[in-house]
Design a protein around this motif. Structure first.
Motif, mmCIF file in Angstrom:
data_model
loop_
_atom_site.group_PDB
_atom_site.id
_atom_site.type_symbol
_atom_site.label_atom_id
_atom_site.label_comp_id
_atom_site.label_asym_id
_atom_site.label_seq_id
_atom_site.Cartn_x
_atom_site.Cartn_y
_atom_site.Cartn_z
ATOM 1 N N SER A 230 25.718 37.925 67.186
ATOM 2 C CA SER A 230 25.040 37.624 65.924
ATOM 3 C C SER A 230 25.662 36.418 65.225
ATOM 4 O O SER A 230 24.959 35.574 64.655
ATOM 5 C CB SER A 230 25.092 38.842 64.999
ATOM 6 N N ALA A 231 26.989 36.337 65.278
ATOM 7 C CA ALA A 231 27.698 35.264 64.585
ATOM 8 C C ALA A 231 27.383 33.887 65.157
ATOM 9 O O ALA A 231 27.645 32.864 64.494
ATOM 10 C CB ALA A 231 29.203 35.515 64.647
ATOM 11 N N LYS A 232 26.828 33.836 66.348
ATOM 12 C CA LYS A 232 26.541 32.547 66.985
ATOM 13 C C LYS A 232 25.107 32.079 66.773
ATOM 14 O O LYS A 232 24.710 31.037 67.287
ATOM 15 C CB LYS A 232 26.848 32.637 68.485
ATOM 16 N N VAL A 233 24.325 32.847 66.009
ATOM 17 C CA VAL A 233 22.939 32.467 65.744
ATOM 18 C C VAL A 233 22.898 31.337 64.721
ATOM 19 O O VAL A 233 23.496 31.433 63.646
ATOM 20 C CB VAL A 233 22.125 33.675 65.235
ATOM 21 N N THR A 234 22.203 30.272 65.045
ATOM 22 C CA THR A 234 22.066 29.113 64.166
ATOM 23 C C THR A 234 20.601 28.937 63.767
ATOM 24 O O THR A 234 19.711 29.591 64.325
ATOM 25 C CB THR A 234 22.542 27.838 64.879
ATOM 26 N N LYS A 235 20.365 28.011 62.846
ATOM 27 C CA LYS A 235 18.985 27.714 62.449
ATOM 28 C C LYS A 235 18.189 27.179 63.631
ATOM 29 O O LYS A 235 16.998 27.478 63.774
ATOM 30 C CB LYS A 235 18.987 26.704 61.304
ATOM 31 N N GLU A 236 18.841 26.396 64.482
ATOM 32 C CA GLU A 236 18.161 25.846 65.658
ATOM 33 C C GLU A 236 17.735 26.969 66.621
ATOM 34 O O GLU A 236 16.636 26.926 67.188
ATOM 35 C CB GLU A 236 19.083 24.857 66.380
ATOM 36 N N ILE A 237 18.601 27.957 66.785
ATOM 37 C CA ILE A 237 18.271 29.087 67.660
ATOM 38 C C ILE A 237 17.106 29.883 67.086
ATOM 39 O O ILE A 237 16.184 30.284 67.803
ATOM 40 C CB ILE A 237 19.513 29.987 67.860
ATOM 41 N N LEU A 238 17.122 30.094 65.771
ATOM 42 C CA LEU A 238 16.018 30.809 65.139
ATOM 43 C C LEU A 238 14.713 30.038 65.294
ATOM 44 O O LEU A 238 13.648 30.633 65.493
ATOM 45 C CB LEU A 238 16.324 31.054 63.659
#
Length: 260
Positions: A230-238
């Motif tokens: 979860s901590a590695k989720v970025t806006k780009e990934i979303l």
């Protein structure tokens, strides 16, 4: 362990709901499955307990090929997997306790199924399950007198009473207000941590998924486009998961200190 190996789900009308799914979920993980409506999130989790049959590949749960199970084997297999729905699936005109006791029906002899008579051990287990979700005091109240959050907790207690290894949750907080949703999510997290029960949850609320889940699986058009912490989720990934349609989720991510 849950293992998807090149799993595909294709419906009779030709719609491909899942394609080339390869995942491993270890016992005790808290996993949130996110993505747009129609992306395949519900299909993914419903394949795990054979609510949906896969049409390609292989799906194993603790080295059992789920696709090969038949009849009583399927029913026995499902006893290990609890399922929580958005709609609660409760009998509202009867008591909380009776709703939890329903979890024991598959194991009852025929005469008990007909009469609805449960033994002392069943009642104790049901009351213990209600205690675990903080609504023991509601045991003898009719379900239709409870709030939405309390009803979802009854559904969770009913699942806990069957002593599952895995809990699948299909949009469990979609109909709840934010305060009540937090209480229910706290229950899921506590149960996951204290009882080492795997939780795989299909959820629309991105900010809630990031706060509670240890692992995020992002589904886009039936394929896994992200699988990680979860901590590695970025806006780009979303943006990849939601195809650029994630303005609100991106804003909440930007405001969260844990993900800056």
């Amino acid at each position: 362990m849950i293992e998807f190996i090149n799993v595909e789900k294709k419906y009779a009308n030709g719609t491909v709901a899942l394609q080339n799914i390869n995942l491993k979920i270890e016992q005790g993980e808290f996993v949130a499955v996110i993505g747009l409506s129609g992306a395949g999130k519900s299909t993914l989790i419903r394949c795990i307990n054979r609510m949906h049959d896969i049409t390609g590949g292989q799906l194993n749960v603790d080295n059992v090929d789920v696709g090969k199970l038949r009849g009583k084997q399927i029913r026995r297999f499902r006893r290990r997997i609890g399922m929580i729905f958005q709609s609660f699936n409760l009998v509202t005109r009867t008591t909380v306790l009776k709703n939890v006791l329903v979890s024991f029906v598959p194991d009852l002899p025929f005469w008990r199924k007909l009469t609805g008579v449960y033994n002392r051990d069943h009642k104790i287990k049901a009351l213990e399950a209600l205690d675990k979700v903080g609504i023991l005091d509601k045991a003898y109240i009719r379900v239709d007198q409870l709030s939405g959050g309390q009803q979802q907790r009854v559904a969770l207690a009913r699942t806990l009473a069957q002593n599952p290894d895995i809990i699948l949750a299909d949009e469990p907080i979609a109909s709840l207000d934010p305060v009540t949703a937090k209480m229910v999510m706290d229950d899921f997290k506590r149960i996951n941590q204290e009882m080492n029960i795997s939780v795989i949850m299909n959820i629309h609320h991105v900010e809630v998924a990031l706060e509670y889940a240890d692992r995020i699986i992002g589904i886009h058009k039936g394929t896994v486009v992200f699988d990680g912490e979860s901590a590695k989720v970025t806006k780009e990934i979303l943006d990849t998961i939601y195809g650029g349609q994630v303005e609100e989720a991106t804003a909440s991510l930007e405001e969260s200190p844990a993900h800056v």
